[in-house]
Design an enzyme around this catalytic site. Structure first.
Site, PDB file in Angstrom:
ATOM      1  N   SER A  86      47.098  44.830  43.227  1.00 29.96           N
ATOM      2  CA  SER A  86      45.827  45.310  42.673  1.00 29.96           C
ATOM      3  C   SER A  86      45.824  45.581  41.170  1.00 29.96           C
ATOM      4  CB  SER A  86      45.432  46.598  43.402  1.00 29.96           C
ATOM      5  OG  SER A  86      46.368  47.624  43.098  1.00 29.96           O
ATOM      6  N   THR A 126      36.316  43.340  44.488  1.00 26.93           N
ATOM      7  CA  THR A 126      36.195  44.055  43.213  1.00 26.93           C
ATOM      8  C   THR A 126      35.116  43.431  42.337  1.00 26.93           C
ATOM      9  OG1 THR A 126      37.356  44.316  41.099  1.00 26.93           O
ATOM     10  CG2 THR A 126      38.187  42.623  42.536  1.00 26.93           C
ATOM     11  N   GLU A 128      35.565  42.825  39.438  1.00 33.57           N
ATOM     12  CA  GLU A 128      36.245  41.993  38.433  1.00 33.57           C
ATOM     13  C   GLU A 128      36.102  40.498  38.716  1.00 33.57           C
ATOM     14  OE1 GLU A 128      40.009  43.517  37.047  1.00 33.57           O
ATOM     15  OE2 GLU A 128      39.481  45.542  37.655  1.00 33.57           O
ATOM     16  N   SER A 152      41.967  38.983  39.301  1.00 37.55           N
ATOM     17  CA  SER A 152      40.576  38.769  39.736  1.00 37.55           C
ATOM     18  C   SER A 152      40.383  37.357  40.274  1.00 37.55           C
ATOM     19  CB  SER A 152      39.589  39.091  38.616  1.00 37.55           C
ATOM     20  OG  SER A 152      39.911  38.412  37.429  1.00 37.55           O
ATOM     21  N   ALA A 153      41.164  36.393  39.747  1.00 41.64           N
ATOM     22  CA  ALA A 153      41.072  35.022  40.280  1.00 41.64           C
ATOM     23  C   ALA A 153      41.536  34.994  41.737  1.00 41.64           C
ATOM     24  CB  ALA A 153      41.913  34.069  39.433  1.00 41.64           C
ATOM     25  N   LYS A 155      41.438  37.502  43.870  1.00 35.78           N
ATOM     26  CA  LYS A 155      40.432  38.191  44.699  1.00 35.78           C
ATOM     27  C   LYS A 155      39.210  37.281  44.909  1.00 35.78           C
ATOM     28  CE  LYS A 155      40.484  41.968  46.024  1.00 35.78           C
ATOM     29  NZ  LYS A 155      41.032  42.601  47.264  1.00 35.78           N
ATOM     30  N   LYS A 190      47.641  52.682  36.929  1.00 36.24           N
ATOM     31  CA  LYS A 190      46.236  52.524  36.552  1.00 36.24           C
ATOM     32  C   LYS A 190      45.916  53.567  35.492  1.00 36.24           C
ATOM     33  CE  LYS A 190      45.689  49.306  39.695  1.00 36.24           C
ATOM     34  NZ  LYS A 190      45.916  49.647  41.062  1.00 36.24           N
ATOM     35  N   PRO A 206      48.858  55.483  25.848  1.00 36.59           N
ATOM     36  CA  PRO A 206      48.750  54.125  25.286  1.00 36.59           C
ATOM     37  C   PRO A 206      47.376  53.487  25.546  1.00 36.59           C
ATOM     38  CG  PRO A 206      49.965  54.062  27.357  1.00 36.59           C
ATOM     39  CD  PRO A 206      49.597  55.501  27.127  1.00 36.59           C
ATOM     40  N   GLY A 276      43.349  38.708  27.214  1.00 33.40           N
ATOM     41  CA  GLY A 276      42.149  38.350  27.997  1.00 33.40           C
ATOM     42  C   GLY A 276      41.394  39.545  28.547  1.00 33.40           C
TER      43      GLY A 276
HETATM   44  P1  NAD Z   1      46.945  49.788  45.820  1.00 32.13           P
HETATM   45  O1  NAD Z   1      47.757  48.857  44.987  1.00 32.13           O
HETATM   46  O2  NAD Z   1      46.997  51.251  45.550  1.00 32.13           O
HETATM   47  O3  NAD Z   1      47.327  49.609  47.369  1.00 32.13           O
HETATM   48  C1  NAD Z   1      47.565  48.363  47.938  1.00 32.13           C
HETATM   49  C2  NAD Z   1      48.217  48.589  49.303  1.00 32.13           C
HETATM   50  O4  NAD Z   1      48.400  47.300  49.910  1.00 32.13           O
HETATM   51  C3  NAD Z   1      49.591  49.250  49.208  1.00 32.13           C
HETATM   52  O5  NAD Z   1      49.715  50.256  50.187  1.00 32.13           O
HETATM   53  C4  NAD Z   1      50.560  48.106  49.503  1.00 32.13           C
HETATM   54  O6  NAD Z   1      51.755  48.530  50.111  1.00 32.13           O
HETATM   55  C5  NAD Z   1      49.721  47.224  50.415  1.00 32.13           C
HETATM   56  N1  NAD Z   1      50.148  45.819  50.373  1.00 32.13           N
HETATM   57  C6  NAD Z   1      50.353  45.055  49.271  1.00 32.13           C
HETATM   58  N2  NAD Z   1      50.764  43.822  49.637  1.00 32.13           N
HETATM   59  C7  NAD Z   1      50.783  43.804  50.996  1.00 32.13           C
HETATM   60  C8  NAD Z   1      51.100  42.820  51.952  1.00 32.13           C
HETATM   61  N3  NAD Z   1      51.491  41.587  51.578  1.00 32.13           N
HETATM   62  N4  NAD Z   1      51.009  43.136  53.263  1.00 32.13           N
HETATM   63  C9  NAD Z   1      50.637  44.380  53.663  1.00 32.13           C
HETATM   64  N5  NAD Z   1      50.331  45.356  52.786  1.00 32.13           N
HETATM   65  C10 NAD Z   1      50.406  45.076  51.471  1.00 32.13           C
HETATM   66  O7  NAD Z   1      45.461  49.230  45.728  1.00 32.13           O
HETATM   67  P2  NAD Z   1      44.083  50.015  45.703  1.00 32.13           P
HETATM   68  O8  NAD Z   1      43.782  50.412  44.324  1.00 32.13           O
HETATM   69  O9  NAD Z   1      44.103  51.019  46.777  1.00 32.13           O
HETATM   70  O10 NAD Z   1      43.080  48.835  46.086  1.00 32.13           O
HETATM   71  C11 NAD Z   1      42.790  48.549  47.453  1.00 32.13           C
HETATM   72  C12 NAD Z   1      41.827  47.381  47.515  1.00 32.13           C
HETATM   73  O11 NAD Z   1      40.628  47.701  46.816  1.00 32.13           O
HETATM   74  C13 NAD Z   1      42.345  46.093  46.878  1.00 32.13           C
HETATM   75  O12 NAD Z   1      41.965  45.015  47.681  1.00 32.13           O
HETATM   76  C14 NAD Z   1      41.644  46.053  45.525  1.00 32.13           C
HETATM   77  O13 NAD Z   1      41.466  44.722  45.104  1.00 32.13           O
HETATM   78  C15 NAD Z   1      40.327  46.710  45.848  1.00 32.13           C
HETATM   79  N6  NAD Z   1      39.685  47.400  44.733  1.00 32.13           N
HETATM   80  C16 NAD Z   1      40.371  48.315  43.985  1.00 32.13           C
HETATM   81  C17 NAD Z   1      39.716  48.986  42.961  1.00 32.13           C
HETATM   82  C18 NAD Z   1      40.431  50.040  42.133  1.00 32.13           C
HETATM   83  O14 NAD Z   1      39.852  50.571  41.188  1.00 32.13           O
HETATM   84  N7  NAD Z   1      41.659  50.415  42.449  1.00 32.13           N
HETATM   85  C19 NAD Z   1      38.375  48.732  42.684  1.00 32.13           C
HETATM   86  C20 NAD Z   1      37.701  47.776  43.482  1.00 32.13           C
HETATM   87  C21 NAD Z   1      38.364  47.139  44.499  1.00 32.13           C
HETATM   88  P1  TYD Z   2      43.090  49.731  34.807  1.00 36.70           P
HETATM   89  O1  TYD Z   2      43.164  51.108  35.360  1.00 36.70           O
HETATM   90  O2  TYD Z   2      44.346  48.918  34.746  1.00 36.70           O
HETATM   91  O3  TYD Z   2      41.955  48.970  35.621  1.00 36.70           O
HETATM   92  P2  TYD Z   2      41.277  47.500  35.344  1.00 36.70           P
HETATM   93  O4  TYD Z   2      42.070  46.768  34.349  1.00 36.70           O
HETATM   94  O5  TYD Z   2      41.358  46.884  36.689  1.00 36.70           O
HETATM   95  O6  TYD Z   2      39.897  47.807  34.878  1.00 36.70           O
HETATM   96  O7  TYD Z   2      42.507  49.800  33.338  1.00 36.70           O
HETATM   97  C1  TYD Z   2      41.269  50.428  33.069  1.00 36.70           C
HETATM   98  C2  TYD Z   2      40.997  50.259  31.583  1.00 36.70           C
HETATM   99  O8  TYD Z   2      41.973  51.004  30.860  1.00 36.70           O
HETATM  100  C3  TYD Z   2      41.109  48.834  31.105  1.00 36.70           C
HETATM  101  O9  TYD Z   2      40.154  48.594  30.083  1.00 36.70           O
HETATM  102  C4  TYD Z   2      42.515  48.761  30.511  1.00 36.70           C
HETATM  103  C5  TYD Z   2      42.710  50.157  29.959  1.00 36.70           C
HETATM  104  N1  TYD Z   2      44.095  50.658  29.933  1.00 36.70           N
HETATM  105  C6  TYD Z   2      44.624  51.199  28.757  1.00 36.70           C
HETATM  106  O10 TYD Z   2      43.941  51.252  27.716  1.00 36.70           O
HETATM  107  N2  TYD Z   2      45.909  51.653  28.780  1.00 36.70           N
HETATM  108  C7  TYD Z   2      46.691  51.597  29.888  1.00 36.70           C
HETATM  109  O11 TYD Z   2      47.885  52.014  29.836  1.00 36.70           O
HETATM  110  C8  TYD Z   2      46.135  51.052  31.096  1.00 36.70           C
HETATM  111  C9  TYD Z   2      46.955  50.966  32.342  1.00 36.70           C
HETATM  112  C10 TYD Z   2      44.828  50.598  31.075  1.00 36.70           C
END
Ligand code: NAD
Ligand code: TYD
Length: 337
Positions: A86, A126, A128, A152-153, A155, A190, A206, A276
């Site tokens: 993710s 997402t 994205e 994102s590609a 997803k 994140k 950062p 990018g």
């Molecule tokens: P995360 O990285 O915190 O959790 C991902 C989970 O998937 C982990 O528990 C990991 O162990 C499990 N996993 C990874 N590869 C696996 C595999 N091959 N088989 C089984 N389990 C596996 O991610 P997240 O932030 O909780 O995101 C969850 C979902 O929501 C993702 O599909 C992501 O694309 C989507 N999403 C996330 C956000 C965000 O802001 N975090 C926003 C929109 C959508």
């Molecule tokens: P992130 O939490 O990685 O989510 P996404 O890239 O999926 O939006 O990043 C959120 C925003 O914060 C994004 O514009 C990148 C920026 N960012 C930083 O400026 N510094 C950092 O260390 C990280 C991880 C992200």
């Protein structure tokens, strides 16, 4: 009793979803299927591992035999698919595993969902996948997919496979496309938890490039309620955008974190930008609101306050996740940036 297979239920959003379902929907059993990558953590499910309506299965979504066996053993009615690689920054360093898990893994689940004629397959996607916006406008459900990072590609590819299974064989699916989530149990790769952790340790924050990149932030619990509504109330074959209507620049978010923690702005350090880097995401969630009556439950100011307080009072969780491998990840990604 409904029997749900939740993939990725040990990750950030998945574990919040599992806890919400167990707390609020007594008619539902959750089979939590997760391979426990660096992002999966059973500490995220503390207090829920012994719940009789929760079964944890350690497994990879690419393992077709184990997916099928799990689905058969627990008479699964529907799949809510969160499991994914993710993180955009990781996808820029190691894209292969994103294709493996996000595309191949989704295909594996789709095959089983179709074979078992499941009631529903919810693909948690997402915003994205839509690419980047300029200063104006919002992503709607009909915005063309134009992903910019390997994450994102992958997803977008998975979303299209889901649609193809619906179109070709009548799989009953939904796709949700949510904006950036924040809240308890988010892994500190994140932005928000990374900045909180650094600020707590008086380490530099950062900020990539000029810090004027815009994200629409949604509290994780509100994403979970939206996914539940889609699972239980939406027509099959539909897509829903989910967002918080909370556009903030990264510098604004970092400023709020520093203020809440009483730390100085001098901790901010502008570092080399992400290649990018998408400039702006903004979501039009009016379809979720008008068709399914969904609303976010908290404002960003309230949600971020609760989130920071959660990290402050869960120091042990944070200490565990930033030990070991996280340190080498941080050095690799940030040293000399
Ligand atoms: P995360 O990285 O915190 O959790 C991902 C989970 O998937 C982990 O528990 C990991 O162990 C499990 N996993 C990874 N590869 C696996 C595999 N091959 N088989 C089984 N389990 C596996 O991610 P997240 O932030 O909780 O995101 C969850 C979902 O929501 C993702 O599909 C992501 O694309 C989507 N999403 C996330 C956000 C965000 O802001 N975090 C926003 C929109 C959508
Ligand atoms: P992130 O939490 O990685 O989510 P996404 O890239 O999926 O939006 O990043 C959120 C925003 O914060 C994004 O514009 C990148 C920026 N960012 C930083 O400026 N510094 C950092 O260390 C990280 C991880 C992200």
């Amino acid at each position: 009793m409904r029997s749900l297979l939740v993939t990725g239920g040990a990750g950030f959003i998945g574990s919040n979803f599992v806890r919400m379902v167990l707390d609020e929907h007594a008619d539902t059993k959750v089979v939590n299927y997760d391979s426990l990558t660096y992002a999966g953590n059973l500490e995220n499910l503390k207090g829920y591992m012994d719940n009789p309506r929760h079964v944890f299965v350690k497994g990879d979504i690419c393992d077709a035999a184990l997916v099928k066996q799990t689905v058969e053993e627990h008479n699964i009615d529907a799949i809510v698919h969160f499991a994914a690689e993710s993180h955009v920054d990781r996808s820029l360093v190691e894209p292969g595993v994103f294709i493996e898990t996000n595309v191949q893994g989704t295909l594996t689940l789709l095959k089983v969902a179709l074979e078992k004629q499941m009631e529903r397959f919810v693909q948690v996607s997402t915003d994205e996948v839509y690419g980047s916006l300029g200063t104006e406008g919002f992503f709607t459900e009909s915005t063309p997919l134009s992903p910019n990072s390997p994450y994102s590609a992958s997803k977008a590819a998975a979303d299209m496979l889901v649609q193809a299974y619906g179109h070709s064989w009548g799989l009953r699916y939904n796709i949700t496309r949510c904006s950036n989530n924040y809240g308890q149990y988010q892994f500190p790769e994140k932005m928000i938890p990374l900045m909180i952790n650094n600020a707590l340790n008086d380490k530099e924050l950062p900020v990539y490039g000029d810090g004027l990149y815009v994200r629409d932030w949604l509290y994780v619990y509100d994403h979970c309620t939206a996914v539940w509504k889609v699972l239980t109330e939406a027509q099959p074959g539909t897509v829903y955008n989910i967002g918080g209507n909370n556009e903030k620049t990264n510098l604004e978010v970092v400023g709020l974190i520093l203020e809440r923690l009483g730390k100085p702005a001098s901790l901010i350090r502008h570092v080399k930008d992400r290649p990018g880097h998408d400039r702006r995401y903004a979501i039009d969630s009016s379809k979720m609101m008008s068709e399914l009556g969904w609303r976010p439950s908290v404002t960003f100011e309230e949600g971020i306050r609760q989130t920071i307080d959660w990290y402050l009072s869960n120091g042990d969780w944070l200490k565990h996740v930033v030990s070991g491998q996280y340190q080498s990840y941080y050095e690799k990604m940030y040293d000399g940036r």
